[in-house]
Write an enzyme that holds these catalytic residues in place. Structure first.
Site, PDB file in Angstrom:
ATOM      1  N   ASP A 147       0.817  -1.213   0.000  1.00  6.84           N
ATOM      2  CA  ASP A 147       0.000   0.000   0.000  1.00  6.84           C
ATOM      3  C   ASP A 147       0.852   1.265   0.000  1.00  6.84           C
ATOM      4  OD1 ASP A 147      -2.813  -1.042   2.095  1.00  6.84           O
ATOM      5  OD2 ASP A 147      -1.701  -2.098   0.548  1.00  6.84           O
ATOM      6  N   HIS A 149      -1.018   4.537  -0.720  1.00  6.73           N
ATOM      7  CA  HIS A 149      -2.048   5.406  -0.150  1.00  6.73           C
ATOM      8  C   HIS A 149      -1.682   6.895  -0.137  1.00  6.73           C
ATOM      9  CE1 HIS A 149      -5.246   2.729   0.812  1.00  6.73           C
ATOM     10  NE2 HIS A 149      -4.548   1.976   1.647  1.00  6.73           N
ATOM     11  N   ASP A 176      -3.372  -0.013  -4.164  1.00  8.42           N
ATOM     12  CA  ASP A 176      -3.723   1.012  -3.169  1.00  8.42           C
ATOM     13  C   ASP A 176      -2.799   2.219  -3.276  1.00  8.42           C
ATOM     14  OD1 ASP A 176      -5.794  -0.527  -2.310  1.00  8.42           O
ATOM     15  OD2 ASP A 176      -5.216  -0.554  -0.201  1.00  8.42           O
ATOM     16  N   ASN A 208      -7.687  -2.856  -3.627  1.00 14.56           N
ATOM     17  CA  ASN A 208      -9.125  -2.690  -3.414  1.00 14.56           C
ATOM     18  C   ASN A 208      -9.547  -1.222  -3.390  1.00 14.56           C
ATOM     19  OD1 ASN A 208      -7.748  -2.378  -0.970  1.00 14.56           O
ATOM     20  ND2 ASN A 208      -9.493  -3.005   0.250  1.00 14.56           N
ATOM     21  N   HIS A 209      -8.595  -0.299  -3.173  1.00 14.08           N
ATOM     22  CA  HIS A 209      -8.943   1.120  -3.180  1.00 14.08           C
ATOM     23  C   HIS A 209      -8.998   1.702  -4.589  1.00 14.08           C
ATOM     24  CE1 HIS A 209      -9.213   2.644   1.025  1.00 14.08           C
ATOM     25  NE2 HIS A 209      -8.707   1.439   1.250  1.00 14.08           N
ATOM     26  N   HIS A 260      -2.758  -8.034  -4.289  1.00 16.15           N
ATOM     27  CA  HIS A 260      -3.103  -7.114  -3.201  1.00 16.15           C
ATOM     28  C   HIS A 260      -3.773  -7.849  -2.051  1.00 16.15           C
ATOM     29  CE1 HIS A 260      -4.127  -3.376  -1.230  1.00 16.15           C
ATOM     30  NE2 HIS A 260      -5.340  -3.864  -1.036  1.00 16.15           N
TER      31      HIS A 260
END
Length: 423
Positions: A147, A149, A176, A208-209, A260
C-alpha cells in the site's frame, strides 16, 4: 513461494485529526502494519487555498520545468521523470491544491493517463515478471511494494532508497495508490509515468482502493476535485478508467505470486440441461464454506477485471477475492464475514496452490512503520525486508475525509451501503 500480499509491506501513513474545530497539527507517522495483517486508518489532505493566497505563492526554483508538458514526440526520458518527481515534491510543500493545474495541466494529465491506460489494458490479469535480461545476460532483482495510499514523500524516499527502476531493478507495486493520503493523484501519476517510461521494469497491480466506492469514501475523489476544480470530474473519470486496466496479480520469475489481497475461489461452470452451447452455460456458485475450492491461474486469467465495484458475482467473484481476501490460521476456504467480501484461506490452501504451480514457499511477515521487499536472483526465494519510518518534516495537512466517521476498509466493508451508493 512468497505469497507477497499487501499485508506484508506498506508505506508509513500520517495521522492527523479531522478539520475544525481545531487546526491540524503536523503529521506524525503511525504504525500501519498490525499483527493481523491489517492497516490503520489514516487521514491526510492538503491545506486549503485560503491559507496560501495566490498573491503570496512562492516562485519555483529555476531548475524546475514548470508547468509540466508532455514531450512533443510522446517519448518520456529519465530527465522528464526526475523533473516530475521534483515538481510534485516542491508543489506539495509550497502550493495549495487549487494551484495543481499550474504544475500538471489537464492536457499533460490527459496525455499521460491515455498512454498508460492503453498499456495497462493490454496486460493480462496475471502479469509475468521475467527478471532475466537477454541483452546483458544478467538477472534483475525485484522490489515489491504494498500500500502506498497517497504518501508521496515516502514513495520518493523508497524509490531513492531501493534504487530507481532500471535494467537490473524491477518494481512490482501491489496496489492502493490512492485514498487516505493527501497526494494520491501525484503518487498515481508518478507511478504511471515510470510505467510508461519502463513498461517491463515497472508493474502496477490493482488494490481494493482502486475502485469508485473506496475513492468516493476515503478521499481520492475529493482530492481530485480540490486540485482540478471544474475539470475534476473529467480527471476523476479518467482515473477510474485507468483503474479498470490495472492487472490483478503477478508471478515473478516463475516462483513468486503477488497480489493485493490473496487467493481466490474456483467457479464451477456446467452446461444447462435444457439448452446447449456456450451462450447457455450456467455458473453454479455455492457460498457454503464446505464446498468452496481453490481457483486456478487459468480461471484468474479469464476473470473480468474491468468491474470496479459490486455486484461481484459470477466470473466477477474472482477479482473480488484477489483484492479483498485475507490469510487465516484456520485450514480451508471460508467466506470473509468480517469484510463482507472475499475469502479467508488457510495454510493448507497456500500449500496446495504452491504445489500445483511448482512455486516455492517462504512465510514471512514484517511489522514496521513502512517496508518493501527485495527478491534477489537467482532463486528469488529469500525475501529481504527493508523497513523505514515516515519522511519528516512533511507538509501540514487536513483530511479529505473524516476518518472517525467511516469504517476502515482494511477491516470490514458495508456491501449494502456500497451497492446503494453506486446505484
Amino acid at each position: 513461494m512468497h505469497l507477497v500480499l499487501r499485508h506484508t509491506m506498506t508505506l508509513p501513513t500520517d495521522s492527523t485529526p479531522p478539520p475544525p474545530p481545531s487546526p491540524p497539527p503536523p503529521d506524525s507517522a503511525t504504525d500501519t502494519a498490525t499483527s493481523n495483517g491489517g492497516t490503520s486508518t489514516t487521514a491526510t489532505a492538503a491545506t486549503s487555498s485560503s491559507e496560501n493566497p495566490p498573491d503570496s505563492l512562492p516562485t519555483p526554483p529555476q531548475e524546475l520545468q514548470l508547468p509540466i508538458s508532455w514531450p512533443q514526440d510522446g517519448a518520456l526520458s529519465l530527465e522528464w521523470i526526475h523533473n516530475l518527481m521534483q515538481c510534485f515534491d516542491w508543489s506539495s510543500k509550497n502550493l495549495p491544491p487549487s494551484e495543481f493545474p499550474s504544475v500538471l495541466p489537464v492536457q499533460a494529465f490527459d496525455s499521460l493517463i491515455l498512454v498508460a491506460s492503453k498499456m495497462l489494458h493490454k496486460e493480462p490479469n496475471c502479469v509475468t515478471v521475467d527478471p532475466f535480461r537477454p541483452n546483458s545476460g544478467t538477472t534483475a532483482s525485484v522490489v515489491v511494494v504494498g500500500d502506498v495510499h497517497g504518501q508521496l514523500h515516502d514513495l520518493l524516499f523508497l524509490l531513492k532508497d531501493a534504487g530507481y527502476p532500471s535494467d537490473d531493478r524491477i518494481f512490482v507495486f501491489n496496489g492502493d495508490y490512492v485514498d487516505r493520503g493527501a497526494w494520491g493523484l501525484e503518487t498515481f501519476m508518478l507511478l504511471l509515468a515510470w510505467k510508461v517510461f519502463m513498461p517491463h521494469n515497472v508493474y502496477l497491480l490493482r488494490g481494493n482502493h482502486e475502485s469508485k466506492y473506496c475513492t468516493s469514501v476515503y478521499g481520492f475523489e475529493k482530492e481530485v476535485m480540490a486540485k482540478y476544480g471544474d475539470k475534476g470530474k473529467h480527471v476523476y473519470r479518467k482515473c477510474l478508467g485507468c483503474f479498470e486496466g490495472l492487472p490483478l496479480a503477478s508471478i515473478v520469475a516463475g516462483c513468486v505470486f503477488t497480489a493485493h489481497g490473496g487467493l481466490f475461489r474456483s467457479l464451477t461452470v456446467t452446461p444447462s440441461k435444457r439448452l446447449k452451447g456456450k451462450k447457455n452455460r450456467k455458473i453454479h456458485l455455492n457460498h457454503d464454506s464446505k464446498t468452496l475450492t481453490l481457483g486456478s491461474l487459468e480461471e484468474l486469467s479469464k476473470a473480468r477485471r474491468s468491474v470496479l465495484d459490486p455486484p461481484w458475482e459470477g466470473p466477477n467473484l474472482i477479482p473480488g477475492d484477489v483484492l479483498w481476501s485475507d490469510p487465516s490460521k484456520n485450514p480451508g476456504l471460508a467466506p470473509n464475514k468480517e469484510r463482507g467480501i472475499g475469502l479467508l484461506w488457510g495454510p493448507d490452501c497456500t500449500e496446495e496452490f504452491l504445489k500445483k504451480y511448482q512455486l516455492k514457499a517462504t512465510e514471512e511477515r514484517y511489522n514496521n512503520k513502512g517496508a518493501y521487499v527485495v527478491l534477489e536472483p537467482p532463486n528469488f526465494d529469500n525475501a529481504i525486508f527493508h523497513g523505514f519510518t515516515a519522511v519528516t518534516p512533511r507538509p501540514k495537512v487536513n483530511a479529505y475525509y473524516n476518518f472517525e466517521e467511516v469504517i476502515d476498509s482494511d477491516e470490514e466493508l458495508d456491501l449494502e451501503s456500497m451497492v446503494t451508493s453506486l446505484g
